[in-house]
Enzyme design. Structure first.
Site, PDB file in Angstrom:
ATOM      1  N   CYS A 112      43.964  38.153  37.207  1.00 51.32           N
ATOM      2  CA  CYS A 112      43.367  38.917  36.114  1.00 51.32           C
ATOM      3  C   CYS A 112      44.163  40.175  35.766  1.00 51.32           C
ATOM      4  O   CYS A 112      43.890  40.820  34.757  1.00 51.32           O
ATOM      5  CB  CYS A 112      41.927  39.267  36.451  1.00 51.32           C
ATOM      6  SG  CYS A 112      40.904  37.812  36.775  1.00 51.32           S
ATOM      7  N   HIS A 252      40.309  45.058  32.705  1.00 51.76           N
ATOM      8  CA  HIS A 252      40.027  43.633  32.852  1.00 51.76           C
ATOM      9  C   HIS A 252      38.550  43.395  32.563  1.00 51.76           C
ATOM     10  O   HIS A 252      37.677  44.137  33.042  1.00 51.76           O
ATOM     11  CB  HIS A 252      40.380  43.177  34.269  1.00 51.76           C
ATOM     12  CG  HIS A 252      39.798  41.856  34.636  1.00 51.76           C
ATOM     13  ND1 HIS A 252      39.861  40.764  33.801  1.00 51.76           N
ATOM     14  CD2 HIS A 252      39.110  41.457  35.745  1.00 51.76           C
ATOM     15  CE1 HIS A 252      39.254  39.748  34.384  1.00 51.76           C
ATOM     16  NE2 HIS A 252      38.803  40.142  35.551  1.00 51.76           N
ATOM     17  N   ASN A 282      34.512  36.270  31.260  1.00 53.47           N
ATOM     18  CA  ASN A 282      35.718  36.707  31.970  1.00 53.47           C
ATOM     19  C   ASN A 282      36.819  35.694  31.673  1.00 53.47           C
ATOM     20  O   ASN A 282      36.795  34.567  32.166  1.00 53.47           O
ATOM     21  CB  ASN A 282      35.409  36.769  33.473  1.00 53.47           C
ATOM     22  CG  ASN A 282      36.590  37.216  34.303  1.00 53.47           C
ATOM     23  OD1 ASN A 282      37.736  37.116  33.883  1.00 53.47           O
ATOM     24  ND2 ASN A 282      36.323  37.674  35.518  1.00 53.47           N
TER      25      ASN A 282
END
Length: 327
Positions: A112, A252, A282
């Site tokens: 990520c 993130h 996500n």
């Protein structure tokens, strides 16, 4: 060192939207639980599209926005933890798809934090003066790596891609890159995906197998609230910047609650943060560039924008940008 500027920023999301209600049909969860714990309302899944397909869509958008031919690119980096294959690189497939015959291309894996690491790497190539123009894309099809019996992971993740084109700036006084700091805290257990089991013996039935995505939610939470927040504090202090001086923060897009924790730690309101995790989930390394594209499309031209990524590795890092000269 050669100054560097951003000349394009774009994103792409697959058409298929998966709501919390749909997931709750086969997972022991509910829309109320998912929203209250993560802030996520829905996500996009790539159906009959692979990572290179998503990345190619972004590449085409970037070239159109920058009014460039693919042959004018020197470098393509794709950050991903969900590549089409272990080899060839997804970036090589994108290079072929768009006809970037003069560009070298490779993948970068930093989970990520991938966009941060890839952007920092591309910056070095351009700032060295040896290359003029680089395309950096983060693309993820997280859905193909999910264990759909594991609600602790599945409800978080979605698919998407986004990226930028950066190039050498003839005006040496206008450099979009102000500072960066990349870090690694080696830990293979908190987050992992696609582990390949080594041979235990030589036999005809041997065949490679990959495992599904896994994360230890509590350990991830502690990593972000302890290590990542301390990293941001140190990064800003080293560059003599107070949090209140930041015009925009893009972290993130892990989940909304973690972003709220970071905002509270910095003493900033959520109006300083660009968010898309509520609508797309996500998207791993694609989250930051998706939000960056969203901000620029809205007309934001921040002079001090903080990008902070964190993920498996454990990898984390930050870049401070000046985007006031983005066209």
């Amino acid at each position: 060192m050669t100054a560097v500027k951003f000349i394009a920023s774009a994103g792409y999301l697959p058409n298929r939207i998966v709501t919390n209600e749909e997931l709750s049909q086969f997972l022991e969860t509910s829309d109320e639980w998912i929203v209250s714990h993560t802030g996520i309302k829905q996500r996009h899944y790539a159906i009959d599209e692979n990572t290179s397909d998503l990345a190619t869509r972004v590449a085409e958008k970037l070239l159109q926005q920058a009014n460039l031919k693919a042959t004018e690119l020197d470098l393509i980096i794709v950050s991903t933890i969900t590549p089409d294959a272990l080899t060839p690189a997804t970036a090589a497939i994108v290079q072929r798809n768009i006809g970037a015959t003069d560009a070298f291309a490779y993948d970068l894996s930093a989970a990520c934090a991938g966009f941060i690491f890839a952007l920092a790497t591309a910056h070095k190539f351009i700032s060295s003066g040896a290359y003029r123009r680089a395309m950096v894309i983060s693309a993820e099809t997280n859905s193909k790596m999910m264990d759909f019996t594991d609600r602790t992971s599945t409800v978080f993740f979605g698919d998407g891609a986004a990226g930028v084109i950066i190039e050498a700036n003839a005006d040496s006084a206008k450099d979009a890159f102000l500072a960066e700091k990349l870090c690694t805290l080696g830990n293979a257990e908190v987050i992992h995906s696609g582990r390949v089991v080594p041979l235990s013996e030589v036999k005809a039935t041997n065949y490679p197998k990959l495992d599904a995505f896994y994360q230890d939610g509590r350990a991830v939470y502690n990593f972000v609230t302890d290590e990542v927040t301390a990293h941001i504090d140190q990064f800003l202090a080293e560059n003599e910047i107070k949090p209140t001086e930041l015009d925009l923060v893009i972290t993130h897009q892990a989940n909304l609650r973690l972003i709220e924790k970071i905002a509270a730690h910095l003493g900033l309101g959520m109006d300083k943060f660009m968010i898309d995790v509520d609508e797309v989930g996500n998207t791993s390394s694609a989250g930051i560039p998706l939000c960056l594209a969203k901000a620029l499309q809205q007309g934001k031209r921040p002079q001090k924008v903080l990008l902070t990524g964190f993920g498996a590795g454990l990898a984390y890092g930050s870049i401070l940008l000046d985007l006031s000269n983005f066209a």
